[in-house]
Scaffold this motif. Sequence first.
Motif, PDB file in Angstrom:
ATOM      1  N   THR A  16       0.876  -1.092  -0.011  1.00 57.43           N
ATOM      2  CA  THR A  16      -0.070   0.025  -0.068  1.00 57.43           C
ATOM      3  C   THR A  16       0.639   1.106  -0.130  1.00 57.43           C
ATOM      4  O   THR A  16       2.007   1.113   0.286  1.00 57.43           O
ATOM      5  CB  THR A  16      -0.925   0.074   1.284  1.00 57.43           C
ATOM      6  N   ALA A  17       0.253   2.249  -0.106  1.00 59.52           N
ATOM      7  CA  ALA A  17       0.945   3.753   0.045  1.00 59.52           C
ATOM      8  C   ALA A  17       1.489   3.829   1.311  1.00 59.52           C
ATOM      9  O   ALA A  17       2.814   4.378   1.403  1.00 59.52           O
ATOM     10  CB  ALA A  17       0.243   4.883  -0.582  1.00 59.52           C
ATOM     11  N   GLN A  18       0.798   3.297   2.316  1.00 54.77           N
ATOM     12  CA  GLN A  18       1.500   3.531   3.555  1.00 54.77           C
ATOM     13  C   GLN A  18       2.636   2.619   3.732  1.00 54.77           C
ATOM     14  O   GLN A  18       3.448   3.052   4.528  1.00 54.77           O
ATOM     15  CB  GLN A  18       0.111   2.892   4.558  1.00 54.77           C
ATOM     16  N   ASP A  19       2.689   1.527   3.438  1.00 54.39           N
ATOM     17  CA  ASP A  19       3.992   0.726   3.454  1.00 54.39           C
ATOM     18  C   ASP A  19       4.846   1.383   2.881  1.00 54.39           C
ATOM     19  O   ASP A  19       6.180   1.537   3.442  1.00 54.39           O
ATOM     20  CB  ASP A  19       3.649  -0.552   2.412  1.00 54.39           C
ATOM     21  N   TRP A  20       4.578   1.953   1.606  1.00 48.53           N
ATOM     22  CA  TRP A  20       5.944   2.795   1.189  1.00 48.53           C
ATOM     23  C   TRP A  20       6.353   4.034   1.896  1.00 48.53           C
ATOM     24  O   TRP A  20       7.461   4.337   2.327  1.00 48.53           O
ATOM     25  CB  TRP A  20       5.670   3.249  -0.214  1.00 48.53           C
ATOM     26  N   ALA A  21       5.187   4.512   2.607  1.00 46.40           N
ATOM     27  CA  ALA A  21       5.599   5.808   3.337  1.00 46.40           C
ATOM     28  C   ALA A  21       6.233   5.228   4.861  1.00 46.40           C
ATOM     29  O   ALA A  21       7.185   5.910   5.268  1.00 46.40           O
ATOM     30  CB  ALA A  21       4.053   6.502   3.751  1.00 46.40           C
ATOM     31  N   ASP A  22       5.608   4.164   5.169  1.00 41.69           N
ATOM     32  CA  ASP A  22       6.499   3.648   6.523  1.00 41.69           C
ATOM     33  C   ASP A  22       7.990   3.377   6.195  1.00 41.69           C
ATOM     34  O   ASP A  22       8.734   3.741   6.846  1.00 41.69           O
ATOM     35  CB  ASP A  22       5.921   2.527   6.835  1.00 41.69           C
ATOM     36  N   ALA A  23       8.131   2.716   4.978  1.00 45.27           N
ATOM     37  CA  ALA A  23       9.540   2.474   4.634  1.00 45.27           C
ATOM     38  C   ALA A  23      10.280   3.632   4.356  1.00 45.27           C
ATOM     39  O   ALA A  23      11.504   3.895   4.712  1.00 45.27           O
ATOM     40  CB  ALA A  23       9.643   1.656   3.493  1.00 45.27           C
ATOM     41  N   ALA A  24       9.880   4.741   4.001  1.00 45.62           N
ATOM     42  CA  ALA A  24      10.354   5.996   3.553  1.00 45.62           C
ATOM     43  C   ALA A  24      10.912   6.660   5.036  1.00 45.62           C
ATOM     44  O   ALA A  24      11.777   7.282   5.150  1.00 45.62           O
ATOM     45  CB  ALA A  24       9.534   6.877   2.697  1.00 45.62           C
ATOM     46  N   LEU A  25       9.779   6.476   6.122  1.00 45.64           N
ATOM     47  CA  LEU A  25      10.081   7.194   7.341  1.00 45.64           C
ATOM     48  C   LEU A  25      11.193   6.499   7.946  1.00 45.64           C
ATOM     49  O   LEU A  25      12.162   7.043   8.714  1.00 45.64           O
ATOM     50  CB  LEU A  25       8.662   6.825   8.249  1.00 45.64           C
ATOM     51  N   THR A  26      11.360   5.186   7.948  1.00 40.68           N
ATOM     52  CA  THR A  26      12.532   4.471   8.367  1.00 40.68           C
ATOM     53  C   THR A  26      13.725   4.914   7.705  1.00 40.68           C
ATOM     54  O   THR A  26      14.901   4.997   8.448  1.00 40.68           O
ATOM     55  CB  THR A  26      12.166   2.801   8.223  1.00 40.68           C
ATOM     56  N   ALA A  27      13.871   5.009   6.389  1.00 36.27           N
ATOM     57  CA  ALA A  27      14.965   5.378   5.539  1.00 36.27           C
ATOM     58  C   ALA A  27      15.280   6.711   6.141  1.00 36.27           C
ATOM     59  O   ALA A  27      16.611   7.006   6.295  1.00 36.27           O
ATOM     60  CB  ALA A  27      14.630   5.373   4.112  1.00 36.27           C
ATOM     61  N   ILE A  28      14.246   7.724   6.467  1.00 37.01           N
ATOM     62  CA  ILE A  28      14.676   9.069   6.914  1.00 37.01           C
ATOM     63  C   ILE A  28      15.295   8.914   8.271  1.00 37.01           C
ATOM     64  O   ILE A  28      16.508   9.690   8.495  1.00 37.01           O
ATOM     65  CB  ILE A  28      13.414   9.830   6.966  1.00 37.01           C
ATOM     66  N   GLY A  29      14.860   8.003   9.332  1.00 39.01           N
ATOM     67  CA  GLY A  29      15.452   7.969  10.411  1.00 39.01           C
ATOM     68  C   GLY A  29      16.845   7.405  10.530  1.00 39.01           C
ATOM     69  O   GLY A  29      17.647   7.701  11.243  1.00 39.01           O
ATOM     70  N   GLU A  30      17.186   6.632   9.391  1.00 39.88           N
ATOM     71  CA  GLU A  30      18.483   5.974   9.166  1.00 39.88           C
ATOM     72  C   GLU A  30      19.327   6.651   8.603  1.00 39.88           C
ATOM     73  O   GLU A  30      20.674   6.888   8.787  1.00 39.88           O
ATOM     74  CB  GLU A  30      18.216   4.624   8.476  1.00 39.88           C
ATOM     75  N   GLY A  31      18.963   7.500   7.563  1.00 37.84           N
ATOM     76  CA  GLY A  31      19.878   8.117   6.818  1.00 37.84           C
ATOM     77  C   GLY A  31      19.584   9.688   6.306  1.00 37.84           C
ATOM     78  O   GLY A  31      20.165  10.103   5.486  1.00 37.84           O
ATOM     79  N   GLY A  32      18.422  10.043   6.732  1.00 35.55           N
ATOM     80  CA  GLY A  32      18.022  11.608   6.455  1.00 35.55           C
ATOM     81  C   GLY A  32      17.195  11.541   5.211  1.00 35.55           C
ATOM     82  O   GLY A  32      16.876  10.546   4.454  1.00 35.55           O
ATOM     83  N   LEU A  33      16.688  12.784   4.757  1.00 30.29           N
ATOM     84  CA  LEU A  33      15.968  12.683   3.639  1.00 30.29           C
ATOM     85  C   LEU A  33      16.633  12.237   2.442  1.00 30.29           C
ATOM     86  O   LEU A  33      15.743  11.811   1.476  1.00 30.29           O
ATOM     87  CB  LEU A  33      15.497  14.186   3.444  1.00 30.29           C
ATOM     88  N   ALA A  34      17.922  12.361   2.255  1.00 26.41           N
ATOM     89  CA  ALA A  34      18.784  11.856   1.274  1.00 26.41           C
ATOM     90  C   ALA A  34      18.453  10.283   1.120  1.00 26.41           C
ATOM     91  O   ALA A  34      18.796   9.898  -0.136  1.00 26.41           O
ATOM     92  CB  ALA A  34      19.959  12.088   1.331  1.00 26.41           C
TER      93      ALA A  34
END
Length: 195
Positions: A16-34
């Motif tokens: 779902t779009a939420q799955d992608w958003a959650d994965a993006a949030l995890t990525a932001i937490g790990e390495g910032g917006l980049a």
Amino acid sequence: MVQRQQRKPAAKPRLTAQDWADAALTAIGEGGLAAVAVEPLAVRLGTTKGSFYWHFANRDALIEAALNRWAELHTEEMISEVEAEPDPRRRVRLLFGEAIASATSGSLEVSLLATAAHPHVADALRRVTERRVAYVAELFAGLGFPEPEARRRGLLAYTVYLGHAQLGHAVPSALPVADEFDAYLDEALDVLMMR
């Protein structure tokens, strides 16, 4: 000779779009917006870039969805949880205990603050900060503080939270742990609630 029936591999549930958003949030937490990049997120989710384009027009749309998800999970859900507590003083204690534990256990808040100049992040930070400060001010008003003072205390409490989160990532050894944390939190809240 016995024929074996071949099993079809179980179909993967659709993302779902939420799955992608959650994965993006995890990525932001790990390495910032980049760290929000479509291909690595697709690999992490075990899917293709086509799944991304099914849900989002572009990376900016994913970032926007991730920031909305952050506001939902880290603000609105926490407020709902706190509102279930009937005692106003315990509500304040619960909110700060949960918020500080969440901010110091993960780097998402600090990563977002580090990219505050990005237009999407700036807008999300403004909305979330206004919501959080207003809610904390409501809590202080519920403790009997007049409106302007409740607002000032709400803002002060929020800056204490942000300072604690920053320190928790910059110099975690400076922060109290275990039982010391409970005493520290109680003293900080006593000062904020002092008349």
